[in-house]
Design a protein around this motif. Structure first.
Motif, mmCIF file in Angstrom:
data_model
loop_
_atom_site.group_PDB
_atom_site.id
_atom_site.type_symbol
_atom_site.label_atom_id
_atom_site.label_comp_id
_atom_site.label_asym_id
_atom_site.label_seq_id
_atom_site.Cartn_x
_atom_site.Cartn_y
_atom_site.Cartn_z
ATOM 1 N N SER A 48 0.836 -1.207 0.000
ATOM 2 C CA SER A 48 0.000 0.000 0.000
ATOM 3 C C SER A 48 0.865 1.250 0.000
ATOM 4 O O SER A 48 0.584 2.222 -0.714
ATOM 5 N N PHE A 49 1.934 1.219 0.791
ATOM 6 C CA PHE A 49 2.837 2.369 0.856
ATOM 7 C C PHE A 49 3.542 2.578 -0.489
ATOM 8 O O PHE A 49 3.689 3.700 -0.961
ATOM 9 N N ARG A 50 3.955 1.478 -1.122
ATOM 10 C CA ARG A 50 4.601 1.569 -2.434
ATOM 11 C C ARG A 50 3.642 2.220 -3.435
ATOM 12 O O ARG A 50 4.045 3.096 -4.206
ATOM 13 N N CYS A 51 2.380 1.803 -3.424
ATOM 14 C CA CYS A 51 1.381 2.390 -4.332
ATOM 15 C C CYS A 51 1.213 3.885 -4.052
ATOM 16 O O CYS A 51 1.128 4.692 -4.991
ATOM 17 N N LEU A 52 1.173 4.246 -2.775
ATOM 18 C CA LEU A 52 1.042 5.650 -2.392
ATOM 19 C C LEU A 52 2.226 6.456 -2.938
ATOM 20 O O LEU A 52 2.050 7.542 -3.507
ATOM 21 N N CYS A 53 3.438 5.918 -2.795
ATOM 22 C CA CYS A 53 4.646 6.590 -3.296
ATOM 23 C C CYS A 53 4.615 6.700 -4.815
ATOM 24 O O CYS A 53 4.943 7.754 -5.381
ATOM 25 N N GLU A 54 4.221 5.634 -5.497
ATOM 26 C CA GLU A 54 4.140 5.656 -6.961
ATOM 27 C C GLU A 54 3.109 6.681 -7.430
ATOM 28 O O GLU A 54 3.344 7.407 -8.408
ATOM 29 N N ASP A 55 1.984 6.776 -6.718
ATOM 30 C CA ASP A 55 0.960 7.765 -7.064
ATOM 31 C C ASP A 55 1.508 9.179 -6.897
ATOM 32 O O ASP A 55 1.240 10.065 -7.722
ATOM 33 N N LYS A 56 2.280 9.407 -5.826
ATOM 34 C CA LYS A 56 2.852 10.736 -5.574
ATOM 35 C C LYS A 56 3.837 11.104 -6.673
ATOM 36 O O LYS A 56 3.832 12.242 -7.171
ATOM 37 N N VAL A 57 4.689 10.167 -7.071
ATOM 38 C CA VAL A 57 5.655 10.429 -8.145
ATOM 39 C C VAL A 57 4.910 10.749 -9.444
ATOM 40 O O VAL A 57 5.250 11.713 -10.148
ATOM 41 N N ALA A 58 3.882 9.976 -9.757
ATOM 42 C CA ALA A 58 3.098 10.218 -10.976
ATOM 43 C C ALA A 58 2.430 11.593 -10.915
ATOM 44 O O ALA A 58 2.404 12.328 -11.918
ATOM 45 N N GLU A 59 1.900 11.950 -9.762
ATOM 46 C CA GLU A 59 1.256 13.253 -9.584
ATOM 47 C C GLU A 59 2.271 14.376 -9.832
ATOM 48 O O GLU A 59 1.981 15.338 -10.549
ATOM 49 N N GLU A 60 3.454 14.263 -9.249
ATOM 50 C CA GLU A 60 4.470 15.297 -9.404
ATOM 51 C C GLU A 60 4.993 15.360 -10.834
ATOM 52 O O GLU A 60 5.300 16.435 -11.345
ATOM 53 N N ARG A 61 5.086 14.211 -11.516
ATOM 54 C CA ARG A 61 5.467 14.220 -12.933
ATOM 55 C C ARG A 61 4.411 14.956 -13.753
ATOM 56 O O ARG A 61 4.740 15.659 -14.717
ATOM 57 N N GLY A 62 3.153 14.798 -13.375
ATOM 58 C CA GLY A 62 2.069 15.525 -14.037
ATOM 59 C C GLY A 62 2.193 17.025 -13.826
ATOM 60 O O GLY A 62 1.967 17.815 -14.751
ATOM 61 N N VAL A 63 2.574 17.433 -12.608
ATOM 62 C CA VAL A 63 2.798 18.852 -12.323
ATOM 63 C C VAL A 63 3.925 19.384 -13.208
ATOM 64 O O VAL A 63 3.800 20.448 -13.829
ATOM 65 N N ALA A 64 5.025 18.627 -13.291
ATOM 66 C CA ALA A 64 6.156 19.053 -14.117
ATOM 67 C C ALA A 64 5.740 19.185 -15.579
ATOM 68 O O ALA A 64 6.114 20.148 -16.260
ATOM 69 N N GLU A 65 4.960 18.238 -16.073
ATOM 70 C CA GLU A 65 4.507 18.281 -17.469
ATOM 71 C C GLU A 65 3.611 19.497 -17.701
ATOM 72 O O GLU A 65 3.725 20.173 -18.727
ATOM 73 N N THR A 66 2.736 19.800 -16.743
ATOM 74 C CA THR A 66 1.887 20.988 -16.849
ATOM 75 C C THR A 66 2.742 22.242 -16.922
ATOM 76 O O THR A 66 2.490 23.133 -17.741
ATOM 77 N N PHE A 67 3.777 22.320 -16.075
ATOM 78 C CA PHE A 67 4.690 23.475 -16.119
ATOM 79 C C PHE A 67 5.372 23.565 -17.489
ATOM 80 O O PHE A 67 5.474 24.638 -18.063
ATOM 81 N N ARG A 68 5.868 22.421 -17.988
ATOM 82 C CA ARG A 68 6.545 22.426 -19.288
ATOM 83 C C ARG A 68 5.616 22.944 -20.387
ATOM 84 O O ARG A 68 6.019 23.757 -21.222
ATOM 85 N N LEU A 69 4.369 22.467 -20.387
ATOM 86 C CA LEU A 69 3.407 22.898 -21.409
ATOM 87 C C LEU A 69 3.062 24.382 -21.256
ATOM 88 O O LEU A 69 2.950 25.097 -22.257
ATOM 89 N N THR A 70 2.922 24.836 -20.025
ATOM 90 C CA THR A 70 2.620 26.247 -19.773
ATOM 91 C C THR A 70 3.754 27.130 -20.267
ATOM 92 O O THR A 70 3.527 28.166 -20.898
ATOM 93 N N ILE A 71 4.994 26.705 -19.996
ATOM 94 C CA ILE A 71 6.167 27.455 -20.446
ATOM 95 C C ILE A 71 6.232 27.457 -21.971
ATOM 96 O O ILE A 71 6.479 28.497 -22.595
ATOM 97 N N ALA A 72 5.992 26.300 -22.587
ATOM 98 C CA ALA A 72 6.013 26.219 -24.053
ATOM 99 C C ALA A 72 4.953 27.139 -24.661
ATOM 100 O O ALA A 72 5.220 27.844 -25.644
ATOM 101 N N ASP A 73 3.752 27.158 -24.067
ATOM 102 C CA ASP A 73 2.681 28.035 -24.558
ATOM 103 C C ASP A 73 3.083 29.501 -24.417
ATOM 104 O O ASP A 73 2.843 30.313 -25.319
ATOM 105 N N ALA A 74 3.691 29.850 -23.284
ATOM 106 C CA ALA A 74 4.111 31.241 -23.057
ATOM 107 C C ALA A 74 5.184 31.647 -24.057
ATOM 108 O O ALA A 74 5.166 32.771 -24.587
ATOM 109 N N LYS A 75 6.122 30.739 -24.347
ATOM 110 C CA LYS A 75 7.178 31.042 -25.322
ATOM 111 C C LYS A 75 6.577 31.246 -26.714
ATOM 112 O O LYS A 75 6.994 32.144 -27.446
ATOM 113 N N GLU A 76 5.612 30.415 -27.061
ATOM 114 C CA GLU A 76 4.952 30.557 -28.365
ATOM 115 C C GLU A 76 4.227 31.902 -28.446
ATOM 116 O O GLU A 76 4.291 32.601 -29.465
ATOM 117 N N GLU A 77 3.570 32.278 -27.368
ATOM 118 C CA GLU A 77 2.876 33.560 -27.333
ATOM 119 C C GLU A 77 3.883 34.712 -27.451
ATOM 120 O O GLU A 77 3.632 35.706 -28.150
#
Length: 103
Positions: A48-77
């Motif tokens: 259960s703890f391993r799943c919780l940790c894996e979910d947290k890593v996936a969540e944070e990777r999603g945050v990083a991807e959102t930042f990357r896309l936001t930055i890419a959109d801002a650069k395009e603008e």
């Protein structure tokens, strides 16, 4: 001197695991669980703890991807706006990951 974050979390997790196992052992003594039942319960807890940790890593990777896309959109603008205004944009701003963090 402050301890590095990795060391702090290792110590915190070690303490959490020790305290949790002690508390569980008390409960299991009262219940009368045999070693196999205890092992099974601990395996489920670790899983259960391993799943919780894996979910947290996936969540944070999603945050990083959102930042990357936001930055890419801002650069395009910025590119589009600079072309429309006929001004140059600082090349450093437009570089891909120039050693800076996403925040």
């Amino acid at each position: 001197a402050m301890s590095p974050p990795g060391q702090i979390i290792r110590e915190s997790l070690t303490t959490l695991a020790s305290v949790t196992v002690s508390q569980l052992e008390e409960v299991w003594d009262e219940i009368g669980y045999n070693p196999e039942e205890r092992d099974s319960q601990l395996s489920a807890l670790v899983s259960s703890f391993r799943c919780l940790c894996e979910d947290k890593v996936a969540e944070e990777r999603g945050v990083a991807e959102t930042f990357r896309l936001t930055i890419a959109d801002a650069k395009e603008e910025m590119r589009n706006t600079s072309q429309a205004l006929r001004v140059d944009v600082d090349g450093i701003l437009m570089e891909e990951n120039n050693g800076q963090s996403l925040t």
